[in-house]
Motif scaffolding. Structure first.
Motif, PDB file in Angstrom:
ATOM      1  N   THR A  23       0.856  -1.175   0.000  1.00 11.51           N
ATOM      2  CA  THR A  23       0.000   0.000   0.000  1.00 11.51           C
ATOM      3  C   THR A  23       0.896   1.231   0.000  1.00 11.51           C
ATOM      4  O   THR A  23       2.109   1.130   0.200  1.00 11.51           O
ATOM      5  N   GLU A  24       0.296   2.385  -0.211  1.00 15.89           N
ATOM      6  CA  GLU A  24       1.090   3.620  -0.176  1.00 15.89           C
ATOM      7  C   GLU A  24       1.716   3.801   1.204  1.00 15.89           C
ATOM      8  O   GLU A  24       2.906   4.119   1.322  1.00 15.89           O
ATOM      9  N   ALA A  25       0.932   3.574   2.249  1.00 12.98           N
ATOM     10  CA  ALA A  25       1.462   3.718   3.611  1.00 12.98           C
ATOM     11  C   ALA A  25       2.564   2.693   3.871  1.00 12.98           C
ATOM     12  O   ALA A  25       3.573   2.998   4.510  1.00 12.98           O
ATOM     13  N   GLY A  26       2.381   1.483   3.388  1.00 15.50           N
ATOM     14  CA  GLY A  26       3.395   0.445   3.572  1.00 15.50           C
ATOM     15  C   GLY A  26       4.685   0.777   2.855  1.00 15.50           C
ATOM     16  O   GLY A  26       5.781   0.547   3.387  1.00 15.50           O
ATOM     17  N   LEU A  27       4.586   1.343   1.664  1.00 14.72           N
ATOM     18  CA  LEU A  27       5.780   1.726   0.917  1.00 14.72           C
ATOM     19  C   LEU A  27       6.504   2.868   1.624  1.00 14.72           C
ATOM     20  O   LEU A  27       7.731   2.848   1.737  1.00 14.72           O
ATOM     21  N   ARG A  28       5.742   3.829   2.131  1.00 13.64           N
ATOM     22  CA  ARG A  28       6.380   4.915   2.898  1.00 13.64           C
ATOM     23  C   ARG A  28       7.085   4.365   4.129  1.00 13.64           C
ATOM     24  O   ARG A  28       8.183   4.807   4.477  1.00 13.64           O
ATOM     25  N   ARG A  29       6.479   3.373   4.778  1.00 15.23           N
ATOM     26  CA  ARG A  29       7.088   2.756   5.967  1.00 15.23           C
ATOM     27  C   ARG A  29       8.391   2.054   5.606  1.00 15.23           C
ATOM     28  O   ARG A  29       9.391   2.165   6.322  1.00 15.23           O
ATOM     29  N   VAL A  30       8.413   1.335   4.486  1.00 15.73           N
ATOM     30  CA  VAL A  30       9.625   0.639   4.041  1.00 15.73           C
ATOM     31  C   VAL A  30      10.741   1.642   3.764  1.00 15.73           C
ATOM     32  O   VAL A  30      11.891   1.447   4.177  1.00 15.73           O
ATOM     33  N   LEU A  31      10.396   2.725   3.090  1.00 15.81           N
ATOM     34  CA  LEU A  31      11.402   3.731   2.778  1.00 15.81           C
ATOM     35  C   LEU A  31      11.887   4.444   4.049  1.00 15.81           C
ATOM     36  O   LEU A  31      13.080   4.750   4.184  1.00 15.81           O
ATOM     37  N   ALA A  32      10.978   4.693   4.982  1.00 12.75           N
ATOM     38  CA  ALA A  32      11.372   5.316   6.254  1.00 12.75           C
ATOM     39  C   ALA A  32      12.317   4.398   7.032  1.00 12.75           C
ATOM     40  O   ALA A  32      13.272   4.871   7.665  1.00 12.75           O
ATOM     41  N   ASN A  33      12.070   3.109   6.991  1.00 10.91           N
ATOM     42  CA  ASN A  33      12.976   2.159   7.657  1.00 10.91           C
ATOM     43  C   ASN A  33      14.361   2.201   7.030  1.00 10.91           C
ATOM     44  O   ASN A  33      15.376   2.145   7.724  1.00 10.91           O
ATOM     45  N   ARG A  34      14.411   2.301   5.721  1.00 10.31           N
ATOM     46  CA  ARG A  34      15.697   2.392   5.021  1.00 10.31           C
ATOM     47  C   ARG A  34      16.432   3.664   5.442  1.00 10.31           C
ATOM     48  O   ARG A  34      17.642   3.664   5.669  1.00 10.31           O
ATOM     49  N   ILE A  35      15.698   4.756   5.567  1.00  8.27           N
ATOM     50  CA  ILE A  35      16.299   6.031   5.977  1.00  8.27           C
ATOM     51  C   ILE A  35      16.817   5.933   7.417  1.00  8.27           C
ATOM     52  O   ILE A  35      17.923   6.395   7.718  1.00  8.27           O
ATOM     53  N   ARG A  36      16.047   5.333   8.304  1.00  5.92           N
ATOM     54  CA  ARG A  36      16.495   5.154   9.699  1.00  5.92           C
ATOM     55  C   ARG A  36      17.749   4.291   9.768  1.00  5.92           C
ATOM     56  O   ARG A  36      18.660   4.563  10.549  1.00  5.92           O
ATOM     57  N   ARG A  37      17.786   3.248   8.946  1.00  6.51           N
ATOM     58  CA  ARG A  37      18.976   2.382   8.915  1.00  6.51           C
ATOM     59  C   ARG A  37      20.191   3.185   8.439  1.00  6.51           C
ATOM     60  O   ARG A  37      21.271   3.077   9.002  1.00  6.51           O
ATOM     61  N   TRP A  38      20.002   4.008   7.418  1.00  7.88           N
ATOM     62  CA  TRP A  38      21.081   4.858   6.939  1.00  7.88           C
ATOM     63  C   TRP A  38      21.549   5.790   8.059  1.00  7.88           C
ATOM     64  O   TRP A  38      22.748   5.991   8.260  1.00  7.88           O
ATOM     65  N   ALA A  39      20.601   6.378   8.818  1.00  7.90           N
ATOM     66  CA  ALA A  39      20.946   7.316   9.892  1.00  7.90           C
ATOM     67  C   ALA A  39      21.744   6.623  10.991  1.00  7.90           C
ATOM     68  O   ALA A  39      22.713   7.188  11.513  1.00  7.90           O
ATOM     69  N   ARG A  40      21.359   5.398  11.344  1.00  8.99           N
ATOM     70  CA  ARG A  40      22.123   4.650  12.363  1.00  8.99           C
ATOM     71  C   ARG A  40      23.551   4.400  11.896  1.00  8.99           C
ATOM     72  O   ARG A  40      24.498   4.537  12.674  1.00  8.99           O
ATOM     73  N   GLU A  41      23.705   4.022  10.634  1.00  6.01           N
ATOM     74  CA  GLU A  41      25.047   3.764  10.094  1.00  6.01           C
ATOM     75  C   GLU A  41      25.866   5.048  10.047  1.00  6.01           C
ATOM     76  O   GLU A  41      27.058   5.039  10.372  1.00  6.01           O
ATOM     77  N   ALA A  42      25.234   6.157   9.656  1.00  9.70           N
ATOM     78  CA  ALA A  42      25.941   7.435   9.591  1.00  9.70           C
ATOM     79  C   ALA A  42      26.367   7.885  10.983  1.00  9.70           C
ATOM     80  O   ALA A  42      27.482   8.391  11.170  1.00  9.70           O
ATOM     81  N   GLU A  43      25.520   7.676  11.967  1.00  8.92           N
ATOM     82  CA  GLU A  43      25.855   8.039  13.344  1.00  8.92           C
ATOM     83  C   GLU A  43      26.987   7.171  13.874  1.00  8.92           C
ATOM     84  O   GLU A  43      27.880   7.650  14.567  1.00  8.92           O
ATOM     85  N   ALA A  44      26.954   5.886  13.524  1.00 14.36           N
ATOM     86  CA  ALA A  44      28.028   4.983  13.961  1.00 14.36           C
ATOM     87  C   ALA A  44      29.371   5.382  13.348  1.00 14.36           C
ATOM     88  O   ALA A  44      30.425   5.159  13.954  1.00 14.36           O
ATOM     89  N   GLU A  45      29.341   5.983  12.160  1.00 16.58           N
ATOM     90  CA  GLU A  45      30.564   6.443  11.511  1.00 16.58           C
ATOM     91  C   GLU A  45      31.063   7.755  12.104  1.00 16.58           C
ATOM     92  O   GLU A  45      32.152   8.211  11.764  1.00 16.58           O
ATOM     93  N   GLY A  46      30.254   8.382  12.955  1.00 18.55           N
ATOM     94  CA  GLY A  46      30.675   9.613  13.607  1.00 18.55           C
ATOM     95  C   GLY A  46      30.281  10.878  12.882  1.00 18.55           C
ATOM     96  O   GLY A  46      30.839  11.942  13.150  1.00 18.55           O
ATOM     97  N   GLN A  47      29.335  10.809  11.977  1.00 18.13           N
ATOM     98  CA  GLN A  47      28.895  12.015  11.274  1.00 18.13           C
ATOM     99  C   GLN A  47      28.126  12.926  12.217  1.00 18.13           C
ATOM    100  O   GLN A  47      27.610  12.497  13.252  1.00 18.13           O
ATOM    101  N   ASP A  48      28.025  14.187  11.840  1.00 15.08           N
ATOM    102  CA  ASP A  48      27.356  15.207  12.640  1.00 15.08           C
ATOM    103  C   ASP A  48      25.876  14.839  12.819  1.00 15.08           C
ATOM    104  O   ASP A  48      25.162  14.589  11.841  1.00 15.08           O
ATOM    105  N   VAL A  49      25.417  14.826  14.057  1.00 12.29           N
ATOM    106  CA  VAL A  49      24.047  14.423  14.378  1.00 12.29           C
ATOM    107  C   VAL A  49      23.030  15.377  13.769  1.00 12.29           C
ATOM    108  O   VAL A  49      21.976  14.945  13.267  1.00 12.29           O
TER     109      VAL A  49
END
Length: 187
Positions: A23-49
């Motif tokens: 669904t549209e909401a489900g697709l947005r949720r999948v993409l948001a999860n991908r973005i959160r995963r990217w943010a966790r990896e970026a934070e682990a690398e020490g990028q600016d919060v």
């Protein structure tokens, strides 16, 4: 780590839709999860919060726009998703109530979900109850003659599955031949 681009999110959306109905909401949720995963990896690398937070906000806006464009293009259709899922769930012995709850959890609007359940190729409530009776070998498909305690357990099982009392009692009282006719005539 690379920034979240519109192209990478679009490719992620298409890859997801190639494998799963959404669904549209489900697709947005999948993409948001991908973005959160990217943010966790970026934070682990020490990028600016603060930079990560800004990128996440921009990424979520891009994800919503991508999902909306895919809906306009016809790649995502909540009504088609709801109809197919309702047919599968009710054809598998799920009640209309349980099917509505499932569709709501997937992000389908209430009116769209109710329309999907009302389609002619979706089994009705009694047929779904009979399907569940056959799956669990109860009522007309039981191998033993039920005593009052066992009959109560069967009613409770159908109630937990979301069937109303009248439908549950009717499904359990059906003679086997009539139950098999209902199953043979189902859409």
């Amino acid at each position: 780590m690379p920034k979240i681009t519109e192209a990478s999110l679009h490719n992620a959306a298409l890859a997801h839709l190639a494998r799963y109905a959404a669904t549209e909401a489900g697709l947005r949720r999948v993409l948001a999860n991908r973005i959160r995963r990217w943010a966790r990896e970026a934070e682990a690398e020490g990028q600016d919060v603060e930079a990560i937070a800004a990128e996440v906000a921009a990424g979520n806006a891009r994800a919503a726009a991508i999902a909306a464009r895919l809906v306009q293009a016809g790649a995502v259709d909540d009504a088609v998703f709801a109809k197919a899922r309702a047919r599968r769930l009710m054809g598998g012995g799920r009640s209309a109530r349980a099917t509505l709850a499932h569709l709501a959890a997937k992000g389908v609007a209430g009116e769209t979900a109710r329309e999907a359940i009302g389609q002619e190729d979706v089994p009705d409530e009694l047929t779904s109850a009979v399907i569940l009776c056959r799956k669990r070998r109860m009522g007309p498909f039981a191998t033993v003659e039920p005593d009052p305690v066992l009959r109560q357990k069967w009613l409770a099982s159908l109630a937990r599955a979301g069937f109303g009392g009248e439908v549950a009692r009717r499904a359990l009282r059906l003679p086997r031949e009539e139950a098999e006719e209902i199953l043979a005539a189902r859409p």
